[in-house]
Design a protein around this motif. Structure first.
Motif, short mmCIF file in Angstrom:
data_model
loop_
_atom_site.label_atom_id
_atom_site.label_comp_id
_atom_site.label_asym_id
_atom_site.label_seq_id
_atom_site.Cartn_x
_atom_site.Cartn_y
_atom_site.Cartn_z
N THR A 1 72.06 -45.04 -23.07
CA THR A 1 73.42 -44.87 -23.58
C THR A 1 73.47 -43.77 -24.61
N HIS B 1 84.38 -46.25 -21.20
CA HIS B 1 85.13 -45.61 -22.27
C HIS B 1 84.72 -44.14 -22.42
N GLU C 1 83.37 -45.59 -35.24
CA GLU C 1 82.51 -46.49 -34.49
C GLU C 1 83.27 -47.76 -34.13
N ALA C 2 82.99 -48.24 -32.95
CA ALA C 2 83.61 -49.49 -32.53
C ALA C 2 82.96 -50.65 -33.27
N TYR D 1 78.13 -51.40 -20.12
CA TYR D 1 78.97 -50.97 -19.00
C TYR D 1 80.34 -50.52 -19.48
N GLN D 2 80.89 -51.28 -20.41
CA GLN D 2 82.20 -50.88 -20.95
C GLN D 2 82.11 -49.57 -21.71
N GLN D 3 81.03 -49.39 -22.45
CA GLN D 3 80.84 -48.13 -23.18
C GLN D 3 80.81 -46.94 -22.22
N THR E 1 76.30 -41.92 -27.60
CA THR E 1 77.52 -42.12 -28.36
C THR E 1 78.64 -41.31 -27.75
N THR F 1 81.55 -55.50 -29.62
CA THR F 1 82.81 -55.63 -28.90
C THR F 1 82.70 -55.15 -27.46
N ASP F 2 81.89 -54.14 -27.21
CA ASP F 2 81.76 -53.59 -25.87
C ASP F 2 80.30 -53.64 -25.43
N ASN F 3 80.08 -54.02 -24.17
CA ASN F 3 78.74 -53.96 -23.64
C ASN F 3 78.46 -52.56 -23.09
#
Length: 283
Positions: free
Chosen positions: A2, A102, A88-89, A97-99, A4, A93-95
């Motif tokens: 991942t 986004h 920063e989120a 996959y969601q990241q 940023t 809140t997000d895993n």
């Protein structure tokens, strides 16, 4: 795997910073890395940036000097002022996959901001419409983008030729397109960039073709072999890159090409009539 996510404005400001500078291949690699990590770039040490870009730490220093700074610390101070980090989120809140989703949405927003000036795409559309035949190149990761463009382009353009295989036959097919009257080569180029794509573009320009390229960055290795480069970032948050923005840019190019083809609508209507007569689609 991942990374940023970066706001489109941060990426655009970084690209603006690098414009107008004659960078070496190593320096372009550093620039490309910084664009891909736009949110992190202002906070990376020279050692960290060198590791991410796969270059030496002195190369990062020389890169900063080439941009007109006294050294990398001065460049980083400038980045912290000009390219603030994205908020920063909230943690958890997000895993992953969601990241990734986004981040891809951010890539699409960035593409939308680039399309605020429609002239480069409109110009590309005119060039593609005028080339008879129109060769479309896409190898490896970019093969799907080239094939998708070709599938739809053949509905409105009289002669579109997909070049999706490398090797010695690629040059033969480029030569055949030139002999048949081609004036433009459309190329989709995505990471990791195959050496033979760079070589094919160099050959195509030498053969007199105007090269229009959809690439992941203006600092991609294909940039210096392209007459018109249209950038669309790829997502890097998953094991394999995602290419929603390049795909969408390909569809935008199709729209621009249709605008420049006076008989495009008639061809589409003719196809629909024949498809209905053949029962080609299940409604």
């Amino acid at each position: 795997m991942t990374e940023t996510g970066a706001a489109p404005e941060a990426t655009a400001r970084l690209q603006k910073l690098f414009e107008g500078h004659r960078l070496t291949p190593t320096q372009r690699r550093i620039a490309h890395c910084m664009v891909r990590r736009a949110a992190d770039a202002p906070f990376l040490s020279s050692v960290e940036l060198a590791e991410l870009a796969g270059v030496s730490q002195p190369s990062v220093t020389r890169f900063a000097v080439a941009l007109g700074f006294d050294g990398y610390p001065a460049l980083r101070r400038h980045l912290r002022e000009a390219v603030p980090a994205a908020p920063e989120a909230a943690p958890g809140t997000d895993n992953a996959y969601q990241q990734a989703v986004h981040a891809e949405i951010d890539n699409l927003r960035h593409l939308a901001s680039l399309l605020a000036d429609p002239e480069p795409v409109a110009r590309a559309g005119r060039l593609l419409a005028a080339s008879r035949p129109l060769p479309v190149l896409g190898l490896r990761a970019a093969g799907a983008q080239a094939a998708g463009f070709t599938y739809f382009a053949r509905k409105v353009h009289p002669d579109v030729r997909l070049l999706d295989e490398g090797g010695s036959l690629l040059v033969d097919r480029l030569d055949a397109a030139v002999r048949a009257g081609a004036s433009v080569l459309l190329c989709f180029a995505l990471p990791r960039h195959p050496r033979e794509v760079v070589e094919a573009l160099e050959y195509a320009r030498g053969a007199g073709l105007t090269v229009v390229t959809v690439a992941d960055s203006t600092f991609a290795p294909v940039a210096r072999h392209s007459d018109l480069l249209l950038p669309a970032a790829v997502g890097t948050g998953l094991v394999f890159d995602t290419a929603c923005a390049p795909m969408l840019l390909g569809r935008v190019l199709l729209e621009a090409m249709c605008d420049a083809l006076p008989d495009a609508q008639a061809r589409l209507e003719e196809f629909d009539v024949k498809a209905a007569a053949r029962g080609l689609f299940v409604e």
